[in-house]
Design a protein around this motif. Structure first.
Motif, PDB file in Angstrom:
ATOM      1  N   GLY A 123       0.849  -1.193   0.000  1.00 30.71           N
ATOM      2  CA  GLY A 123       0.000   0.000   0.000  1.00 30.71           C
ATOM      3  C   GLY A 123       0.879   1.236   0.000  1.00 30.71           C
ATOM      4  N   GLY A 124       0.488   2.248   0.738  1.00 29.63           N
ATOM      5  CA  GLY A 124       1.289   3.460   0.854  1.00 29.63           C
ATOM      6  C   GLY A 124       1.333   4.307  -0.404  1.00 29.63           C
ATOM      7  N   PHE A 125       0.230   4.431  -1.099  1.00 29.10           N
ATOM      8  CA  PHE A 125       0.174   5.119  -2.388  1.00 29.10           C
ATOM      9  C   PHE A 125       0.564   6.599  -2.288  1.00 29.10           C
ATOM     10  CE2 PHE A 125      -2.715   1.571  -2.248  1.00 29.10           C
ATOM     11  CZ  PHE A 125      -2.325   0.849  -3.358  1.00 29.10           C
ATOM     12  N   THR A 126       0.025   7.292  -1.298  1.00 27.71           N
ATOM     13  CA  THR A 126       0.362   8.709  -1.153  1.00 27.71           C
ATOM     14  C   THR A 126       1.801   8.880  -0.675  1.00 27.71           C
ATOM     15  OG1 THR A 126      -0.491   8.892   1.120  1.00 27.71           O
ATOM     16  CG2 THR A 126      -2.034   9.367  -0.693  1.00 27.71           C
ATOM     17  N   PHE A 127       2.284   7.933   0.117  1.00 32.78           N
ATOM     18  CA  PHE A 127       3.662   8.015   0.610  1.00 32.78           C
ATOM     19  C   PHE A 127       4.658   7.861  -0.534  1.00 32.78           C
ATOM     20  CE2 PHE A 127       1.257   6.005   4.175  1.00 32.78           C
ATOM     21  CZ  PHE A 127       1.169   7.159   4.936  1.00 32.78           C
ATOM     22  N   LYS A 128       4.333   7.007  -1.478  1.00 34.26           N
ATOM     23  CA  LYS A 128       5.211   6.829  -2.641  1.00 34.26           C
ATOM     24  C   LYS A 128       5.275   8.118  -3.459  1.00 34.26           C
ATOM     25  CE  LYS A 128       4.342   1.893  -2.799  1.00 34.26           C
ATOM     26  NZ  LYS A 128       3.548   0.820  -3.404  1.00 34.26           N
ATOM     27  N   LEU A 129       4.149   8.795  -3.604  1.00 38.65           N
ATOM     28  CA  LEU A 129       4.131  10.065  -4.332  1.00 38.65           C
ATOM     29  C   LEU A 129       4.911  11.133  -3.561  1.00 38.65           C
ATOM     30  CD1 LEU A 129       3.218  11.860  -6.654  1.00 38.65           C
ATOM     31  CD2 LEU A 129       1.079  12.249  -5.382  1.00 38.65           C
ATOM     32  N   ILE A 130       4.705  11.189  -2.267  1.00 37.88           N
ATOM     33  CA  ILE A 130       5.446  12.151  -1.450  1.00 37.88           C
ATOM     34  C   ILE A 130       6.940  11.910  -1.601  1.00 37.88           C
ATOM     35  CG2 ILE A 130       5.971  12.804   0.944  1.00 37.88           C
ATOM     36  CD1 ILE A 130       2.922  12.285   1.501  1.00 37.88           C
ATOM     37  N   TRP A 131       7.352  10.640  -1.590  1.00 36.78           N
ATOM     38  CA  TRP A 131       8.772  10.299  -1.743  1.00 36.78           C
ATOM     39  C   TRP A 131       9.315  10.815  -3.081  1.00 36.78           C
ATOM     40  CZ3 TRP A 131      12.518   8.669   1.352  1.00 36.78           C
ATOM     41  CH2 TRP A 131      13.712   8.234   0.765  1.00 36.78           C
ATOM     42  N   GLU A 132       8.556  10.612  -4.142  1.00 36.63           N
ATOM     43  CA  GLU A 132       8.975  11.095  -5.468  1.00 36.63           C
ATOM     44  C   GLU A 132       9.195  12.600  -5.476  1.00 36.63           C
ATOM     45  OE1 GLU A 132       6.167  10.008  -8.476  1.00 36.63           O
ATOM     46  OE2 GLU A 132       6.303   7.873  -7.999  1.00 36.63           O
ATOM     47  N   ARG A 133       8.434  13.313  -4.680  1.00 35.57           N
ATOM     48  CA  ARG A 133       8.505  14.775  -4.649  1.00 35.57           C
ATOM     49  C   ARG A 133       9.577  15.309  -3.694  1.00 35.57           C
ATOM     50  NH1 ARG A 133       2.092  16.394  -4.743  1.00 35.57           N
ATOM     51  NH2 ARG A 133       1.719  15.704  -6.877  1.00 35.57           N
ATOM     52  N   PHE A 134      10.102  14.454  -2.837  1.00 35.73           N
ATOM     53  CA  PHE A 134      11.144  14.876  -1.905  1.00 35.73           C
ATOM     54  C   PHE A 134      12.401  15.297  -2.645  1.00 35.73           C
ATOM     55  CE2 PHE A 134      10.059  12.244   2.183  1.00 35.73           C
ATOM     56  CZ  PHE A 134       9.171  13.225   2.588  1.00 35.73           C
ATOM     57  N   SER A 135      13.089  16.270  -2.094  1.00 29.63           N
ATOM     58  CA  SER A 135      14.429  16.617  -2.570  1.00 29.63           C
ATOM     59  C   SER A 135      15.390  15.522  -2.102  1.00 29.63           C
ATOM     60  CB  SER A 135      14.861  17.962  -1.984  1.00 29.63           C
ATOM     61  OG  SER A 135      15.061  17.826  -0.574  1.00 29.63           O
ATOM     62  N   GLU A 136      16.582  15.514  -2.630  1.00 28.50           N
ATOM     63  CA  GLU A 136      17.579  14.530  -2.190  1.00 28.50           C
ATOM     64  C   GLU A 136      17.873  14.689  -0.699  1.00 28.50           C
ATOM     65  OE1 GLU A 136      18.607  11.842  -3.832  1.00 28.50           O
ATOM     66  OE2 GLU A 136      17.201  12.534  -5.359  1.00 28.50           O
ATOM     67  N   GLN A 137      17.873  15.914  -0.213  1.00 33.10           N
ATOM     68  CA  GLN A 137      18.102  16.169   1.212  1.00 33.10           C
ATOM     69  C   GLN A 137      16.972  15.571   2.057  1.00 33.10           C
ATOM     70  OE1 GLN A 137      18.434  20.329   2.190  1.00 33.10           O
ATOM     71  NE2 GLN A 137      19.117  19.908   4.279  1.00 33.10           N
ATOM     72  N   GLU A 138      15.732  15.734   1.613  1.00 31.09           N
ATOM     73  CA  GLU A 138      14.594  15.165   2.329  1.00 31.09           C
ATOM     74  C   GLU A 138      14.646  13.633   2.291  1.00 31.09           C
ATOM     75  OE1 GLU A 138      11.093  18.482   1.787  1.00 31.09           O
ATOM     76  OE2 GLU A 138      11.751  17.362   0.009  1.00 31.09           O
ATOM     77  N   LYS A 139      14.977  13.074   1.143  1.00 29.61           N
ATOM     78  CA  LYS A 139      15.091  11.617   1.043  1.00 29.61           C
ATOM     79  C   LYS A 139      16.143  11.095   2.020  1.00 29.61           C
ATOM     80  CE  LYS A 139      13.414  11.086  -3.658  1.00 29.61           C
ATOM     81  NZ  LYS A 139      13.707  10.742  -5.041  1.00 29.61           N
ATOM     82  N   SER A 140      17.255  11.779   2.098  1.00 28.24           N
ATOM     83  CA  SER A 140      18.311  11.380   3.025  1.00 28.24           C
ATOM     84  C   SER A 140      17.822  11.442   4.473  1.00 28.24           C
ATOM     85  CB  SER A 140      19.531  12.281   2.832  1.00 28.24           C
ATOM     86  OG  SER A 140      20.548  11.915   3.732  1.00 28.24           O
ATOM     87  N   ALA A 141      17.053  12.464   4.794  1.00 27.22           N
ATOM     88  CA  ALA A 141      16.558  12.644   6.156  1.00 27.22           C
ATOM     89  C   ALA A 141      15.494  11.616   6.535  1.00 27.22           C
ATOM     90  CB  ALA A 141      16.001  14.057   6.331  1.00 27.22           C
ATOM     91  N   TYR A 142      14.673  11.190   5.576  1.00 27.36           N
ATOM     92  CA  TYR A 142      13.518  10.335   5.884  1.00 27.36           C
ATOM     93  C   TYR A 142      13.652   8.885   5.444  1.00 27.36           C
ATOM     94  CZ  TYR A 142      11.074  14.603   7.117  1.00 27.36           C
ATOM     95  OH  TYR A 142      10.700  15.777   7.725  1.00 27.36           O
TER      96      TYR A 142
END
Length: 154
Positions: A123-142
């Motif tokens: 599942g996690g459909f909205t979370f996958k979209l949020i991840w796609e929109r994250f900057s590299e810095q946000e991805k590293s943090a989360y």
């Protein structure tokens, strides 16, 4: 069990008409029966198989400028034929519930769902979209934080 006011009325998901987010929510709604099936199967097990089960749920917001607040519901369980859970954080915009309240889950208000089995999220459909929109810095943090750690998004 808390039954907040107007919990069965239609909700307005996003005022800005974020079409990608609306599609992610639509996918979560279309596949909600998969989540419900996993929870029903879990309720019949002697030994639990699910590591975690969460619902992202839309509550009517009471503060100006916000129509809906999406809040995690945890401790998901079947009580008879009703799916119930616990409000997992203190709302910022909705005052009909508070952290720790037990609620009955109305399927039409589910904006996403996620269950975890053997460390992998389903599942996690909205979370996958949020991840796609994250900057590299946000991805590293989360990347090592729930729910992203469970979605194998790297």
């Amino acid at each position: 069990m808390n039954q907040f006011k107007n919990d069965r009325e239609p909700i307005s998901w996003f005022a800005g008409e974020d079409l990608e987010m609306l599609e992610a929510i639509r996918q979560a709604q279309l596949t909600y029966s998969d989540f419900l099936g996993a929870i029903e199967a879990e309720s019949r097990r002697i030994f639990p198989a699910l590591d975690e089960a969460l619902v992202k749920y839309a509550f009517p917001a009471t503060k100006t400028g916000v129509k809906v607040e999406h809040i995690f519901i945890s401790d998901i369980e079947l009580r008879g034929d009703k799916l119930c859970g616990t409000v997992a954080s203190e709302p910022l915009y909705a005052n009909a519930v508070k952290e720790g309240d037990s609620i009955e889950i109305e399927p039409s208000r589910v904006s996403d769902w996620l269950y975890v089995i053997d460390g992998m999220g389903v599942g996690g459909f909205t979370f996958k979209l949020i991840w796609e929109r994250f900057s590299e810095q946000e991805k590293s943090a989360y990347q090592n934080q729930p729910p992203f750690i469970w979605l194998n998004l790297r």
